[in-house]
Write an enzyme that holds these catalytic residues in place. Structure first.
Site, PDB file in Angstrom:
ATOM      1  N   PHE A  22       0.819  -1.217   0.000  1.00  0.00           N
ATOM      2  CA  PHE A  22       0.000   0.000   0.000  1.00  0.00           C
ATOM      3  C   PHE A  22       0.860   1.278   0.000  1.00  0.00           C
ATOM      4  O   PHE A  22       0.498   2.278   0.625  1.00  0.00           O
ATOM      5  CB  PHE A  22      -0.984   0.019   1.192  1.00  0.00           C
ATOM      6  CG  PHE A  22      -1.456  -1.347   1.591  1.00  0.00           C
ATOM      7  CD1 PHE A  22      -2.044  -2.191   0.663  1.00  0.00           C
ATOM      8  CD2 PHE A  22      -1.273  -1.826   2.886  1.00  0.00           C
ATOM      9  CE1 PHE A  22      -2.452  -3.467   1.006  1.00  0.00           C
ATOM     10  CE2 PHE A  22      -1.668  -3.100   3.234  1.00  0.00           C
ATOM     11  CZ  PHE A  22      -2.262  -3.935   2.292  1.00  0.00           C
ATOM     12  N   CYS A  23       2.010   1.228  -0.674  1.00  0.00           N
ATOM     13  CA  CYS A  23       2.914   2.389  -0.740  1.00  0.00           C
ATOM     14  C   CYS A  23       3.388   2.808   0.651  1.00  0.00           C
ATOM     15  O   CYS A  23       3.696   3.988   0.867  1.00  0.00           O
ATOM     16  CB  CYS A  23       2.267   3.600  -1.424  1.00  0.00           C
ATOM     17  SG  CYS A  23       1.925   3.343  -3.149  1.00  0.00           S
ATOM     18  N   ASN A  24       3.384   1.893   1.609  1.00  0.00           N
ATOM     19  CA  ASN A  24       3.817   2.224   2.967  1.00  0.00           C
ATOM     20  C   ASN A  24       4.837   1.179   3.404  1.00  0.00           C
ATOM     21  O   ASN A  24       4.538   0.299   4.218  1.00  0.00           O
ATOM     22  CB  ASN A  24       2.593   2.240   3.900  1.00  0.00           C
ATOM     23  CG  ASN A  24       2.926   2.769   5.285  1.00  0.00           C
ATOM     24  OD1 ASN A  24       4.057   2.614   5.773  1.00  0.00           O
ATOM     25  ND2 ASN A  24       1.961   3.376   5.938  1.00  0.00           N
TER      26      ASN A  24
END
Ligand SMILES: Cc1ncc(COP(=O)(O)O)c(C=O)c1O
Length: 463
Positions: free
Chosen positions: A381-383
């Site tokens: 999740f781009c994290n």
């Protein structure tokens, strides 16, 4: 809108969001994107059909009509967030990432300054470290700790306090994690201010289901994306910035729209005042009126009503995952982050587990979800920071673990010993209802007593 409370949301699900049930869709990716109500579209289209709007950078009647609408939307954004126009400016951007970029490229970092951020951050915040590095500032991460994935506050306080003299230090964190749903305390803003830090509060994942009241908390920079908040329009975000913080920014260039005058024969330009100084070129003027329409729609429902709805459903979703057991008594799912409804939002990261306790490959989860017409998210999740802690991946594992020449994402996942390509994320929003959870529970049952997954899964394309 006759009904009140969360009953109103059921009424709207049957009308404004009828397309969900008409298509048999269970939408569980509200942290990815909110859903628009049909009536928002109708109101927006009616406005466009009934008027002639020109480029706002002029004074002719069609231009003035546009300017009026843009300024109305700007005022509506400030009002929605309780931000006084004396304190805050609303700068329109393409998205939350565009808002962060404005801060990063113009923040007056100098050698010796600090950029402090939590492990738990979207890559659009992580990327600010490149601007800090280019200007000689030092980047420091504050770790989060499993299993709750919250920040070590003692360490944070130490980092915030260990600065001295004149400096331009910047602290960035998300109000709600887009990975674990953790609510990081808004009290940190004042604590950071006491030590002279400027604060970026990434509110992109927080504001769709929580009230952010900028008359009570005073972060210096707040990026948001409106498609996450009200589903429509895409392509429009905002940087809500405190005037005194905005005044410190040093823009690296000028462009059409950001200046009142410039010369060619002389190296001189005069910046436009206020928000215009930061709005490069022509704003998305035909979509901007939809921001006001969307925010008014949300206000009529009440963000507290949405909050109440997702809190109840989110708590039930956690219960479904906790109760999921194989016949051998072992858990069939594991949640990353808080497992009860304490200081968190309705973004829930988890993995299904096989009977031997191994993580079920997320590509298989995608396949089963598609069969159930369920839209959820898989990956990191781009994290990456939250993922590194959730999966206990050490720094040592990552050092030297860069993508090698010709490596695929699957090779990389194998090389650093990840159990899968990431987690599964279910997130709830305005139109979520109990029936969605029933369908989710039936889907989750498919993983009970699962011993193996098929070996024909597609190659991974991204995380
Ligand atoms: C917490 C958070 N910050 C920033 C972003 C970036 O938003 P956008 O891609 O709209 O710029 C996202 C998007 O998912 C997010 O969840």
């Amino acid at each position: 809108m006759a009904a009140t409370g969360t009953a109103l949301l059921d009424e709207l699900r049957a009308t404004d969001f009828a397309r969900l049930d008409a298509s048999g869709t269970v939408y569980l990716d509200y942290t990815g994107a909110g859903l628009y109500a049909e009536s928002q579209l109708a109101e927006h289209l009616e406005l466009l059909r009934g008027h002639v709007f020109g480029n706002p950078h002029s004074v002719n009647p069609t231009s003035s009509a546009t300017t009026e609408l843009v300024e109305r939307s700007r005022a509506a954004v400030l009002e929605f967030f309780g931000a006084s126009p004396d304190e805050y400016v609303c700068v329109f951007t393409p998205n939350a990432t565009g808002a962060l970029r404005l801060v990063g490229e113009a923040y007056p970092f100098r050698a010796g300054d600090r950029f402090l951020l939590t492990f738990d951050n979207h890559n659009s915040v992580n990327g600010l470290r490149e601007f800090a590095r280019a200007r000689g500032a030092e980047t420091t991460y504050v770790p989060t700790a499993a299993p709750e994935l919250r920040v070590d506050e003692e360490l944070l306080d130490r980092y915030l306090a260990e600065v001295g003299g004149a400096h331009h230090n910047l602290f960035a964190y998300p109000a709600q994690s887009n990975f674990s749903g953790v609510h990081h305390p808004l009290e940190w803003i004042e604590r950071a201010h006491e030590h002279g830090w400027r604060v970026v509060l990434d509110a992109a994942a927080f504001v769709p289901t929580n009230r952010l009241d900028l008359s009570r908390v005073h972060p210096d920079f707040v990026p948001v994306s409106f498609y996450k908040l009200c589903g429509w329009p895409t392509g429009v975000g905002a940087l809500l910035a405190r005037r005194e913080a905005l005044d410190e920014l040093e823009r690296p260039w000028f462009s059409g729209g950001t200046i009142v005058a410039a010369f060619v024969q002389r190296d001189w330009h005069q910046w436009a005042p206020g928000a215009a100084h930061f709005e490069d070129g022509t704003v998305d003027f035909l979509n901007l009126p939809a921001v006001e329409i969307g925010l008014r729609y949300l206000e009529r429902i009440g963000i507290e009503t949405v909050h109440e709805r997702v809190a109840r459903l989110g708590s039930e979703l956690l219960g479904i995952l906790a109760a999921l057991r194989h016949s051998n008594g072992e858990p069939a799912a594991t949640v990353y982050g808080p497992r009860d409804w304490d200081r968190r939002g309705a973004t829930i990261a988890f993995n299904f587990l096989r009977t031997d306790g191994a993580v079920v490959d997320e590509r298989f989860v995608d396949r089963v979800a598609a069969r159930h017409r369920i839209s959820l998210r898989t990956g990191c999740f781009c994290n990456p920071g939250a993922g590194e802690v959730a999966f206990t991946i050490s720094r040592e594992t990552l050092v030297g673990g860069e993508f090698g020449e010709g490596m695929t994402l699957d090779d990389y996942v194998d090389a650093i010993g990840l159990p899968s390509g990431g987690a599964v994320r279910a997130s709830l929003g305005l139109a979520s209802n109990a029936a969605d959870l029933g369908r989710f529970a039936a889907f989750a049952q498919e993983f009970v007593d699962l011993a193996e997954v098929p070996d024909d899964l597609p190659a991974r394309t991204g995380c």
